[in-house]
Design an enzyme around this catalytic site. Structure first.
Site, short mmCIF file in Angstrom:
data_model
loop_
_atom_site.label_atom_id
_atom_site.label_comp_id
_atom_site.label_asym_id
_atom_site.label_seq_id
_atom_site.Cartn_x
_atom_site.Cartn_y
_atom_site.Cartn_z
N ASP A 3 20.29 -12.45 11.25
CA ASP A 3 19.14 -11.57 11.26
C ASP A 3 18.84 -11.24 12.71
O ASP A 3 18.26 -12.21 13.52
CB ASP A 3 17.94 -12.21 10.40
CG ASP A 3 16.62 -11.55 10.84
OD1 ASP A 3 16.84 -10.61 11.33
OD2 ASP A 3 15.68 -12.15 10.60
N GLU B 191 16.99 -5.55 5.86
CA GLU B 191 16.18 -6.72 5.85
C GLU B 191 15.62 -6.87 4.54
O GLU B 191 15.50 -8.05 4.05
CB GLU B 191 15.49 -6.63 7.20
CG GLU B 191 16.30 -6.86 8.47
CD GLU B 191 15.69 -6.28 9.78
OE1 GLU B 191 14.60 -6.04 9.54
OE2 GLU B 191 16.52 -6.48 10.83
N LYS C 106 16.01 -4.48 20.54
CA LYS C 106 16.33 -3.74 19.16
C LYS C 106 15.55 -2.56 18.95
O LYS C 106 15.94 -1.68 18.44
CB LYS C 106 15.63 -4.63 18.00
CG LYS C 106 16.04 -4.09 16.67
CD LYS C 106 15.48 -5.44 15.65
CE LYS C 106 16.13 -5.18 14.03
NZ LYS C 106 15.47 -5.92 13.37
N ASP D 158 7.71 -5.88 4.87
CA ASP D 158 8.40 -6.62 6.02
C ASP D 158 7.93 -5.94 7.23
O ASP D 158 8.47 -4.77 7.88
CB ASP D 158 9.82 -6.34 5.86
CG ASP D 158 10.69 -7.07 6.84
OD1 ASP D 158 10.03 -7.53 7.80
OD2 ASP D 158 12.05 -6.66 6.71
#
Lengths: 619, 209
Positions: free
Chosen positions: A12, A177, A78, A204
């Site tokens: 992850d 995810e 990211k 999420d």
């Protein structure tokens, strides 16, 4: 201990924290550092060393030194990966590092006197995770399942895969995810109520991105019905809002870049820590300094933070409604709402989600770890370990091509189950024309200018014919990773393989390969010390655990075995201490073997421990 | 959706699933991917080529086939590419057969009926009315008047779908019947497009085959 030499790991790669998990006989497990924390902060510090080398620091050390090493540290990479400078313009003044435009609409970060692509910077984090896995498994690791936000577009997915390549990892599968989280949760759901399909919403909210997915879980089938989200909405945005609030009158100068990197980094850290503390307390005190103002101390109340963040939460809930609409599901039909991502720890988020869906959301699993666990479960499927699981995901964005006048002709609609394909024919406008330019777009808007350009493909090698005669058939295939593959053939001439497809956006494979070589040169020396640090941490962790078990269950073992374990434990600790004192003189492989042997030597003890724990749990 | 109608003739042929109509996509003994008729959604999914398919049966057949070819089970890169393509075709076929209009369209093509690109005609009355509806839509300012148009369209669409279903059940029929069904399908497609225009301009593009 199952030491299959070809373990696929689950990663992850998060905005704030990254984790790695491995499949195991008793289900997946996340790998932890010596202090038992599975999270590795996605922070990298780079300092030039004598010669042309680089000193690389990743994780907690880099994070705690982020203020002192402002200008040498990167966080939240990211949010940059697969983006262009114009995509991230608004938040640049709040980053504690300089970002500039790179070739072909990419961007670069200048650190330690060198330009780095977001891929290279992410690779440092991925390499650290890979090393952690190697240390834990006792063998090399080459393959990984890596997770990305469901709403990541093709360019962001490709860039993530390139980052993994740079870290020496072959990405066997990219999964979304929220889907990974559903996999991890799904096991429990299946156990609870087999035979009946469940409709689940995964909310999420991570450090930098928001995703919502609606899934139908039916036995072993995990079918994503729809997904929606925002790749620029997460905990970082809460931090930014709080930063501006704390800066007060200085917010304008902050936004204009009038505050130096160290002060920005300090302010950011103060804001983030206040945010985290406000999940527990009603009030938090923060200290920071701004130019000309000296040290400032302020109190922030939870209600203040919540008022700042409320509009962002509204946006996430609007995405939830959109996803439900696309799935054709109404709130009353839902069986479960699952919270994933560190930012869902905020009481405001939990409250609003509960209100919106009229049910208490499920938070049984650690929201930081659940995505990595799901990735490792998919890794188990791909290693052939558990073959009954079937994962069916969707493409988050519609795919189209630019047609006459800048409009978008949609070929594949959003929320179509992947893999999916579309075929489109093209022809020429001029006699003898041998190339056609095709603009591929991703997005929901009607005009090409409002969509994200994925690629400009040039179809080359069309045999010269009168205008309108060639018929080039182009197949657009979105694979199970959500990545676009394009193939073309000319039908009239029968040259089926003759047409080349040349992409010209993002980094080319050559550029990535070059970066691989460069980063390997830099990393060769660092990797060794890095591996040793991880190995030593693992020694600490394993010996500590064995010690606890001995204290608790040692009386169940024969006296000789107990003495042997104590002897080996002491020897292993001595070796780790020596390795720490003098890493360059240490044989990492030998230490590794010693650690693995120790693991084998304590199996009986571990089994007793597990049996006891199980008996305890089912009492 | 009409696929949930209960008079299901032979979709059950696949509920055993290993022994699906048209055979498996993967060899049971050696595991190799087998060649498939890519142009026919029914044989790809292993369901009987009939209009009345129960949604549950269709879904079960789709899942069984996807499981056979899913790229996650591929053993080589070459096989992965082939299974990606096959999985994409299966997903496309499933989407198509779930929708009564495109299910009838596929059945008609299968029965040798005229393609939509060849037979473009439709009921002239409907064509004339559609122009009026379009005009009314562009002038409809109040939400009430838009809602009236919408419910009128919905009623017409329902009627058109019943005719399409009747026509599709009577396939293959004679050439005249097939042309008539194509015209019914053209009309239903037009109504569908008008419907989507009432939904705030979010027109769902017609899928490229």
């Amino acid at each position: 201990m199952s030491a299959t030499p070809d373990t696929i790991i689950g990663i992850d790669l998060g905005t704030t924290y990254s984790l790695v998990a491995v499949p195991g006989p008793g289900g997946p497990r996340v790998l932890r550092d010596a202090s038992g924390d599975a999270r590795l902060p996605s922070v990298v510090t780079l300092r030039p060393t004598a010669g042309a080398g680089l000193q690389v620091e990743v994780g907690w050390a880099a994070r705690s030194g982020i203020v002192q090493s402002a200008g040498a540290s990167v966080h939240s990479v990211k949010r940059l990966i697969g983006r262009s400078l114009s995509d991230v313009q608004a938040e640049l003044p709040f980053l504690a590092y300089p970002v500039a435009a790179g070739p072909r609409d990419t961007l670069q970060v200048r650190l330690a006197g060198r330009d780095f692509t977001p891929q290279e910077l992410s690779a440092f984090v991925l390499r650290a995770l890979r090393e952690r896995a190697i240390a834990a498994l006792g063998h090399d690791v080459r393959r990984a399942v890596i997770t990305v936000p469901a709403y990541f577009d093709d360019v962001q997915r490709q860039a993530t895969r390139q980052a993994a390549e740079l870290a020496g990892l072959d990405v066997v599968r990219i999964i979304n995810e929220p889907t990974a989280a559903a996999l991890a949760y799904g096991i429990g759901l299946r156990a609870k109520d087999r035979g009946r399909p469940h409709t689940v919403v995964v909310y999420d909210l991570g450090g930098g991105t928001f995703d919502v997915s609606v899934l139908r879980i039916d036995g072993d089938v995990f079918e994503v019905l729809s997904t929606a989200g925002d790749t620029h909405l997460g905990g970082d945005d809460f931090d930014l809002l709080l930063m501006k609030r704390l800066a007060g009158d200085d917010a304008a100068s902050l936004a204009a870049g009038g505050v130096d990197a160290a002060q920005r980094a300090a302010l950011r850290q103060a804001a983030e820590s206040a945010k985290v503390r406000l999940s527990e307390a009603d009030e938090a005190e923060v200290e920071f300094s701004l130019p000309g103002a000296g040290l400032t101390r302020k109190r922030v109340r939870r209600a203040e933070l919540e008022a700042l963040c409320a509009p962002l939460i509204d946006r996430t809930l609007a995405h939830c409604d959109a996803a439900l609409r696309d799935a054709g599901i109404v709130v009353a039909e839902l069986d479960e709402v699952v919270l994933v991502g560190g930012s869902t720890r905020m009481p405001l988020v939990r409250r609003r989600v509960e209100q919106h869906f009229g049910r208490r959301p499920c938070t049984a699993l650690n929201p930081d770890e659940v995505v990595a666990l799901g990735a490792a479960m998919q890794a188990a499927v791909l290693s052939g370990g558990s073959t009954d699981l079937l994962l069916l995901d969707v493409t988050p964005l519609s795919l189209g091509i630019e047609t006459m006048g800048g409009a978008v002709g949609k070929l594949i609609l959003r929320n179509t189950t992947i893999p999916c394909r579309a075929v489109e024919s093209f022809t020429t406008f001029v006699d003898g024309q041998t190339a056609i330019l095709v603009r591929v777009l991703q997005g929901e808007r009607e005009l090409a200018a409002d969509c994200r350009e994925l690629a400009r493909f040039e179809l080359r090698g069309i045999p010269p014919m009168p205008a309108g005669i060639p018929k080039v058939e182009v197949e657009f295939l979105i694979d199970a990773n959500g990545i676009l593959n394009v193939a073309a053939r000319e039908l009239r001439s029968g040259q089926s393989a003759g047409v080349q497809v040349l992409p010209n956006r993002g980094l080319t494979d050559d550029e990535v390969r070059r970066a691989v070589v460069e980063s390997q040169q830099h990393a060769a020396a660092d990797a060794l010390t890095h591996r040793l640090i991880d190995l030593c941490n693992q020694v600490d962790f394993d010996t500590q655990k064995a010690e606890q078990m001995l204290a608790r269950h040692g009386d169940r073992l024969p006296r000789e075995e107990r003495a042997r374990i104590e002897r080996e434990m002491a020897a292993l600790r001595t070796r780790a201490a020596e390795a720490r004192r003098d890493p360059r003189q240490t044989d990492a492989d030998a230490l590794h073997r010693a650690l693995t042997d120790f693991g084998h030597g304590t199996l009986t003890l571990a089994e007793i421990g597990i049996r006891e724990a199980l008996a305890e749990a089912t009492k | 959706m009409s696929a949930s109608q209960s008079d299901v003739p032979s979709a059950g042929a696949c509920s055993a699933c290993g022994a699906a109509v048209g055979g498996s996509l993967r060899c049971a003994s050696c595991g190799a991917l087998l060649p498939a008729d890519e142009s026919d959604a029914f044989s790809l999914l292993g369901v009987a080529p009939v209009f009345d398919l129960a949604a549950d049966d269709l879904r079960r057949c789709w899942l069984a086939r996807v499981r056979q070819v899913h790229p996650d089970r591929a053993r080589s890169d070459e096989e992965r590419m082939r299974s990606q393509r096959l999985a994409a075709l299966l997903n496309d076929a499933y989407t198509a057969l779930q929708d009564p209009i495109s299910r009838a369209d596929r059945l008609l093509n299968r029965s040798g009926g005229p393609d939509a690109s060849i037979e473009r005609g439709m009921d002239p009355l409907l064509l004339a009315e559609s122009l009026e509806i379009r005009e009314a839509l562009s002038e409809a300012v109040s939400p009430e008047s838009a809602a009236t148009i919408r419910s009128d369209l919905a009623a017409r669409l329902e009627e058109a779908l019943i005719k399409v279903a009747e026509g599709a059940r009577a396939l293959p029929g004679d050439a005249e019947h097939r042309v008539a069904l194509r015209r019914e399908l053209n009309g239903a497609t037009l109504l569908l497009r008008l419907m989507s225009q009432t939904e705030g301009g979010q027109e769902r593009d017609v899928r490229h085959a």
